[in-house]
Design an enzyme around this catalytic site. Structure first.
Site, short mmCIF file in Angstrom:
data_model
loop_
_atom_site.label_atom_id
_atom_site.label_comp_id
_atom_site.label_asym_id
_atom_site.label_seq_id
_atom_site.Cartn_x
_atom_site.Cartn_y
_atom_site.Cartn_z
N ASP A 31 0.87 -1.18 0.00
CA ASP A 31 0.00 0.00 0.00
C ASP A 31 0.91 1.22 0.00
O ASP A 31 1.93 1.23 0.70
CB ASP A 31 -0.88 -0.03 1.26
CG ASP A 31 -2.14 0.81 1.13
OD1 ASP A 31 -2.01 1.99 0.75
OD2 ASP A 31 -3.23 0.29 1.39
N ASN A 32 0.54 2.26 -0.74
CA ASN A 32 1.36 3.48 -0.69
C ASN A 32 0.85 4.47 0.35
O ASN A 32 1.36 5.58 0.47
CB ASN A 32 1.47 4.15 -2.07
CG ASN A 32 0.15 4.66 -2.57
OD1 ASN A 32 -0.88 4.52 -1.91
ND2 ASN A 32 0.15 5.27 -3.76
N LEU A 59 2.36 0.90 -6.56
CA LEU A 59 2.32 -0.17 -7.56
C LEU A 59 2.28 0.35 -8.99
O LEU A 59 2.44 -0.42 -9.94
CB LEU A 59 1.10 -1.07 -7.30
CG LEU A 59 1.22 -1.92 -6.03
CD1 LEU A 59 -0.16 -2.23 -5.46
CD2 LEU A 59 1.98 -3.21 -6.32
N SER A 125 -16.68 -2.63 -9.86
CA SER A 125 -17.77 -1.85 -9.26
C SER A 125 -19.02 -1.97 -10.09
O SER A 125 -18.97 -2.14 -11.32
CB SER A 125 -17.32 -0.38 -9.22
OG SER A 125 -18.42 0.45 -8.96
N TYR A 150 -13.25 7.60 -13.24
CA TYR A 150 -13.13 6.50 -12.27
C TYR A 150 -13.86 5.25 -12.77
O TYR A 150 -13.29 4.16 -12.80
CB TYR A 150 -13.72 6.94 -10.90
CG TYR A 150 -14.13 5.77 -10.05
CD1 TYR A 150 -13.19 5.00 -9.40
CD2 TYR A 150 -15.48 5.39 -9.95
CE1 TYR A 150 -13.57 3.89 -8.65
CE2 TYR A 150 -15.87 4.29 -9.21
CZ TYR A 150 -14.90 3.54 -8.57
OH TYR A 150 -15.29 2.44 -7.85
N LYS A 154 -12.54 1.21 -14.17
CA LYS A 154 -13.02 -0.13 -13.81
C LYS A 154 -13.38 -0.92 -15.07
O LYS A 154 -13.09 -2.11 -15.19
CB LYS A 154 -14.23 -0.04 -12.87
CG LYS A 154 -13.90 0.58 -11.52
CD LYS A 154 -12.92 -0.27 -10.71
CE LYS A 154 -12.49 0.37 -9.41
NZ LYS A 154 -11.36 -0.30 -8.76
N PHE A 219 -28.97 14.48 -1.78
CA PHE A 219 -28.90 14.96 -3.16
C PHE A 219 -30.12 14.53 -3.98
O PHE A 219 -30.10 13.49 -4.63
CB PHE A 219 -27.62 14.45 -3.82
CG PHE A 219 -26.36 14.98 -3.19
CD1 PHE A 219 -26.19 16.34 -2.93
CD2 PHE A 219 -25.31 14.11 -2.86
CE1 PHE A 219 -25.03 16.82 -2.35
CE2 PHE A 219 -24.13 14.60 -2.28
CZ PHE A 219 -24.00 15.96 -2.03
N ASP A 299 -25.02 11.19 -10.65
CA ASP A 299 -25.64 10.11 -9.87
C ASP A 299 -26.67 9.37 -10.71
O ASP A 299 -27.44 9.99 -11.44
CB ASP A 299 -26.35 10.68 -8.63
CG ASP A 299 -25.45 10.75 -7.42
OD1 ASP A 299 -24.37 10.15 -7.46
OD2 ASP A 299 -25.83 11.41 -6.44
C1 UD1 Z 1 -20.06 5.88 -6.02
C2 UD1 Z 1 -19.83 5.14 -7.31
C3 UD1 Z 1 -19.34 3.76 -7.04
C4 UD1 Z 1 -18.08 3.83 -6.22
C5 UD1 Z 1 -18.38 4.57 -4.93
C6 UD1 Z 1 -17.06 4.67 -4.18
C7 UD1 Z 1 -21.18 5.67 -9.25
C8 UD1 Z 1 -22.51 5.53 -9.91
N1 UD1 Z 1 -21.06 5.08 -8.07
O1 UD1 Z 1 -21.19 5.29 -5.41
O2 UD1 Z 1 -19.04 3.09 -8.23
O3 UD1 Z 1 -17.60 2.55 -5.97
O4 UD1 Z 1 -18.91 5.85 -5.22
O5 UD1 Z 1 -16.81 5.87 -3.64
O6 UD1 Z 1 -20.29 6.27 -9.76
N2 UD1 Z 1 -25.67 11.02 -1.08
C9 UD1 Z 1 -26.31 12.09 -0.48
N3 UD1 Z 1 -25.56 12.96 0.26
C10 UD1 Z 1 -24.21 12.80 0.44
C11 UD1 Z 1 -23.57 11.69 -0.18
C12 UD1 Z 1 -24.33 10.83 -0.94
O7 UD1 Z 1 -27.52 12.28 -0.62
O8 UD1 Z 1 -23.59 13.64 1.11
C13 UD1 Z 1 -26.47 10.07 -1.88
C14 UD1 Z 1 -26.02 9.98 -3.31
O9 UD1 Z 1 -26.65 10.94 -4.10
C15 UD1 Z 1 -26.43 8.54 -3.67
C16 UD1 Z 1 -26.28 7.80 -2.34
O10 UD1 Z 1 -26.28 8.79 -1.33
O11 UD1 Z 1 -27.78 8.50 -4.03
C17 UD1 Z 1 -24.98 7.01 -2.25
O12 UD1 Z 1 -23.91 7.86 -2.60
P1 UD1 Z 1 -22.37 7.45 -2.38
O13 UD1 Z 1 -22.19 6.90 -1.02
O14 UD1 Z 1 -21.54 8.62 -2.78
O15 UD1 Z 1 -22.14 6.24 -3.39
P2 UD1 Z 1 -22.45 6.12 -4.96
O16 UD1 Z 1 -22.46 7.43 -5.61
O17 UD1 Z 1 -23.64 5.25 -5.11
#
Ligand code: UD1
Length: 344
Positions: A31-32, A59, A125, A150, A154, A219, A299
């Site tokens: 791990d770095n 790596l 993912s 990102y 993948k 969100f 999203d």
């Molecule tokens: C995202 C990536 C996923 C990645 C993961 C790792 C996409 C579609 N998904 O997941 O591949 O492995 O990040 O970091 O690219 N939310 C809020 N408020 C916040 C944070 C999040 O409402 O402050 C909501 C988001 O809008 C979403 C849900 O919570 O609907 C989950 O969000 P999050 O935990 O960031 O994960 P993903 O976006 O699903």
């Protein structure tokens, strides 16, 4: 058996190291520490009683990676977690993401070929499916154009595996497509350690509740879902870690049906953002300060896994309930706060 775990001090990596040690595997971590902390090694040792081997280097550095493989013999398999994972950051720094996430994979594959290591488990993912046309999403669902660099790393990484395995039939790979990993080890000794302001929902919730953040922003509540907030398939990180142990054993015991296999790792249940908040409020006994704001760009509306292939083929199933996941995340946040206090 000796397993190399790249990114083994990270969130999913550290939980997987503990599960590997529980079945008697010898673990060496590379791990770095770009997004993790060396103290994780102490906490892994507190849980398992065994300190994993550890080397700190990048790596993506070809010479250092080649040198590592020259010095470390008898590796039966590799679990490759080490990668950047912040969606928003990847939009701002695409080259950073392509270089780190893809060059490291290629350097590892080179090392495997040179030293006769045949087995690798790769962290993929559900982002590879984008917004699927049909839910739940199975492994047969089409790969959609990536929403972010990102996500693209993948997809490209899976293609690199596909092409490399085609050229070198001695190699085996399993790509595990994670849905949304949350929670922490029941000991509250390891968990998620976001650097700065968390991007992900659950650390943001627990940091708000503990007082590190003022308010959670939800969100969007105008999605086409029962309560209007976006739906994801949240899976306990310990359940996810256990799937890696099953996957590495499947490879080493030569039970694979094809040289490259893909599995969805989720619970099969979709939860809205408000469902997650409700569970948190229930297990913590605390009201969460949150506000509804606009949708976050990029999203997807809803995604959850068809887990039947993973359940049937791997003989693995996610066991934890939403409340258990949220309680473990909360216990971890509280343990962090106690540590920070005693260190200050
Ligand atoms: C995202 C990536 C996923 C990645 C993961 C790792 C996409 C579609 N998904 O997941 O591949 O492995 O990040 O970091 O690219 N939310 C809020 N408020 C916040 C944070 C999040 O409402 O402050 C909501 C988001 O809008 C979403 C849900 O919570 O609907 C989950 O969000 P999050 O935990 O960031 O994960 P993903 O976006 O699903």
């Amino acid at each position: 058996m000796k397993i190399l775990v790249t990114g083994g001090t990270g969130f999913i990596g550290s939980h997987t190291v503990v599960e590997l040690q529980a079945i008697g595997s010898e673990v060496i971590i590379v791990d770095n520490l770009s997004n993790s902390n060396i103290a994780v090694l102490d906490n892994i040792e507190k849980i398992s009683g065994i300190r994993p081997g550890f080397e700190q280097f990048d790596l993506a550095d070809q010479a250092l990676t080649a040198n590592f493989f020259e010095r470390n013999h008898g590796i039966s398999g590799i679990i490759h977690f080490a990668a950047y994972k912040a969606v928003g950051e990847s939009v701002d720094k695409p080259l950073h993401y392509y270089r780190n996430n893809l060059v490291s994979l290629m350097n590892i594959l080179d090392g495997m070929l040179t030293h006769g290591i045949t087995n690798v488990v790769f962290s993929s993912s559900c982002t590879v499916y984008g917004q699927p046309d049909e839910l739940p999403v199975s492994e047969q669902s089409p790969i959609k154009p990536a929403f972010s660099p990102y996500g693209n790393t993948k997809q490209i990484a899976e293609e690199i595996l596909h092409d490399t395995l085609h050229a070198y039939p001695q190699l085996r790979a399993i790509a595990l497509r994670y849905f949304n990993p949350i929670g922490a080890h029941p000991s509250a000794l390891i968990g998620e350690l976001p650097l700065g302001i968390p991007n992900n929902l659950v650390p943001f919730i627990t940091q708000t509740a503990i007082g590190k953040r003022q308010q959670l922003r939800v969100f969007g509540n105008d999605y086409n879902t029962p309560d209007g907030t976006a739906i994801r398939d949240y899976i306990h990180v310990v359940d996810l870690a256990k799937a890696h142990v099953v996957a590495i054993n499947r490879m080493i015991n030569q039970n694979m049906k094809k040289p490259l296999e893909m599995f969805n790792l989720g619970t099969g249940t979709g939860l809205s953002v408000l469902d997650v908040i409700k569970s948190f409020e229930k297990v913590s006994g605390q009201k969460l300060n949150y506000v509804i704001v606009d949708r976050r760009p990029g999203d997807v509306e809803k995604v959850w896994a068809d887990t039947s292939f993973a359940n049937n083929e791997l003989g693995w199933k996610a066991k934890s309930t939403t409340d258990e996941m949220m309680l473990s995340a909360w216990n971890w946040e509280k343990a962090l706060a106690v540590n920070e206090k005693s260190n200050s």
